[in-house]
Design an enzyme around this catalytic site. Sequence first.
Site, PDB file in Angstrom:
ATOM      1  N   LYS A   4       0.824  -1.201   0.000  1.00  0.00           N
ATOM      2  CA  LYS A   4       0.000   0.000   0.000  1.00  0.00           C
ATOM      3  C   LYS A   4       0.865   1.260   0.000  1.00  0.00           C
ATOM      4  O   LYS A   4       1.777   1.387   0.799  1.00  0.00           O
ATOM      5  CB  LYS A   4      -0.931  -0.002   1.223  1.00  0.00           C
ATOM      6  CG  LYS A   4      -2.030   1.023   1.109  1.00  0.00           C
ATOM      7  CD  LYS A   4      -2.946   0.994   2.321  1.00  0.00           C
ATOM      8  CE  LYS A   4      -3.720   2.295   2.407  1.00  0.00           C
ATOM      9  NZ  LYS A   4      -4.191   2.554   3.768  1.00  0.00           N
ATOM     10  N   GLY A   6       0.865   5.132   0.595  1.00  0.00           N
ATOM     11  CA  GLY A   6       0.071   6.203   1.197  1.00  0.00           C
ATOM     12  C   GLY A   6       0.732   7.549   1.002  1.00  0.00           C
ATOM     13  O   GLY A   6       1.838   7.635   0.470  1.00  0.00           O
ATOM     14  N   ALA A   7       0.017   8.601   1.421  1.00  0.00           N
ATOM     15  CA  ALA A   7       0.578   9.943   1.289  1.00  0.00           C
ATOM     16  C   ALA A   7       1.749  10.121   2.256  1.00  0.00           C
ATOM     17  O   ALA A   7       2.684  10.854   1.994  1.00  0.00           O
ATOM     18  CB  ALA A   7      -0.493  10.999   1.565  1.00  0.00           C
ATOM     19  N   ALA A   9       3.104   7.228   4.362  1.00  0.00           N
ATOM     20  CA  ALA A   9       3.910   6.032   4.604  1.00  0.00           C
ATOM     21  C   ALA A   9       3.553   4.942   3.602  1.00  0.00           C
ATOM     22  O   ALA A   9       2.470   4.940   3.035  1.00  0.00           O
ATOM     23  CB  ALA A   9       3.656   5.531   6.021  1.00  0.00           C
ATOM     24  N   ASP A 120      -9.107   7.336  11.945  1.00  0.00           N
ATOM     25  CA  ASP A 120      -9.392   6.845  10.594  1.00  0.00           C
ATOM     26  C   ASP A 120     -10.220   5.564  10.701  1.00  0.00           C
ATOM     27  O   ASP A 120      -9.834   4.516  10.174  1.00  0.00           O
ATOM     28  CB  ASP A 120      -8.074   6.604   9.847  1.00  0.00           C
ATOM     29  CG  ASP A 120      -8.287   6.414   8.350  1.00  0.00           C
ATOM     30  OD1 ASP A 120      -9.396   6.696   7.860  1.00  0.00           O
ATOM     31  OD2 ASP A 120      -7.348   5.964   7.664  1.00  0.00           O
TER      32      ASP A 120
END
Lengths: 210, 335
Positions: A4, A6-7, A9, A120
């Site tokens: 994955k 992410g912005a 990590a 989240d």
Amino acid sequence: MLIKKGAEANLYLEERFGRRVIIKRRLAKKYRIPELDNELRTYRTIHEAQIIHRAKEAGVPTPIILLIDISRKEIVMEYIHGRRIKEVLEEASSKERENICREIGRLIGKLHSNGIIHGDLTTSNMILTSDNRIVLIDFGLSEQTKELEARGVDLHLMRRCLQSSHYSHAEEAFEAIMKGYSEIVGEKETLNVLDKIKDIEKRGRYISGR
Amino acid sequence: MYSLGIESTADDFSVGIVSSDGEVLANIIDAYKSESGGIHPREAARHHADVAGKVIQRAFIEAGVTPKDIDIIAFSQGPGLGPCLRTGATAARALASYLNVPLVGVNHCVAHIEIGKLINRAEDPVTLYVSGGNTIVSAFEAGRYRIFGETLDIAVGNCLDVFAREAGLKMEEGKPPGRIVEEYASRGERYISLPYLVKGMDLSFSGLLTAAINLLREGRYKLEDVCFSFQEVAFSMLAEVTERALAHTEKTEVLLTGGVAANKRLQEMIRLIAEEHNARFCKVPKEYALDNGAMIAWTGILSYKCNITTPISKSYVKLKWRLDEVDVPWVEGEC
């Protein structure tokens, strides 16, 4: 193996210590000066690991942390075998759904009554294991506070997620979550937080577009 | 079709004349200056009232049109300082009723985004709007410009201004305080740790401001280094939230606008983020990034084309009118 992006990590699935692990690595940002970049990534790596640990102390299943590598800004944690609640809810019977949502509510209640805001709460960040435990993951946006506003926003995001991904039974699922929540935090606090959610949803910025 | 727009939310009084195909014929800005720095709302409003006639006249001369050619009068209805907004609104109402043309109340924040899009030929950007009064990260979704992140306390431009004043930086005529902080910062070398506050997607600058001022008062650090660190922290916060919005929405344009957008270091950061996400970096020239009448006139045209007008009875100013309360039907080409 990158699983994955992410912005903030990236997540990698790897073999370490003879088992499957998830590695969360916080990425350096070119736009920040190295000193600030280093400070932020170090702080956040430590902070996230601490919150995962505190959630565990509060009785909420979270991944076991195997290693925190400050120099690489990495958290190496247990890979959770199971299925995402997002998929589970779609196939579950109405009774099973009710039970799962109640349990989710209890877990959120335990977090909140211990001053932890997940930040989240989505059904993608919850995993149902084969021994029927629900494990919460991704504490990257979490914070420690007892503020009513923060708890309201946390639950509001949960509701938003239900409305967008589980449209047909969103309200019934949310009600079950609030029932479980109420078992932990009590009726009075639950009413307070429900009022706050109403408040938050009235604000322009949270009028749900879809 | 021609639109005349009046902007008066804060310290600038400005009149713009724009044609319906997006050509800016005039954009005259007259700024109120105070001796002590900052804005005294009543005095700023007095300035606006004093110069209004002159600025409107200059706009007509520059545009080469007569009052009879004007089809709509647009004005910034909010958000902003009450006395300032009311002065602009009064001028707009008077003009509209005298010329007998429709009046259009425009949201100041929407106007900043729309003029930035027009100038850059951008279609659907993530916008970072940073000024003395506003700090907003937004993007269009489902009929409105949604707010992804915003300041929880003071605007970043306000933070820079107050810091400059408290630091006793020598002000120069025609230079905003933020510009002077930028000049000192460019000579700074050493980073001193300061509070970095991103809460979810929202930002907080008041703690940073207090900490930076305390740092200066301690007297242990060079002014240049404090300016440098202060700027790095404030702008990294903005950049982080902008990047998250960009990653989340997967849009392909980033628009940087508002008074603080003139800062070179902030531009560099946002440009790097845009590159990282394969998005186009859209900069706005100063005359359209600062508060200006052209943006109000242009947004007036967009609204009018969608049959949005403001009857005089509903033309009261809205001091806290949020960006995400405004329907923007023209974005999806419905009118």
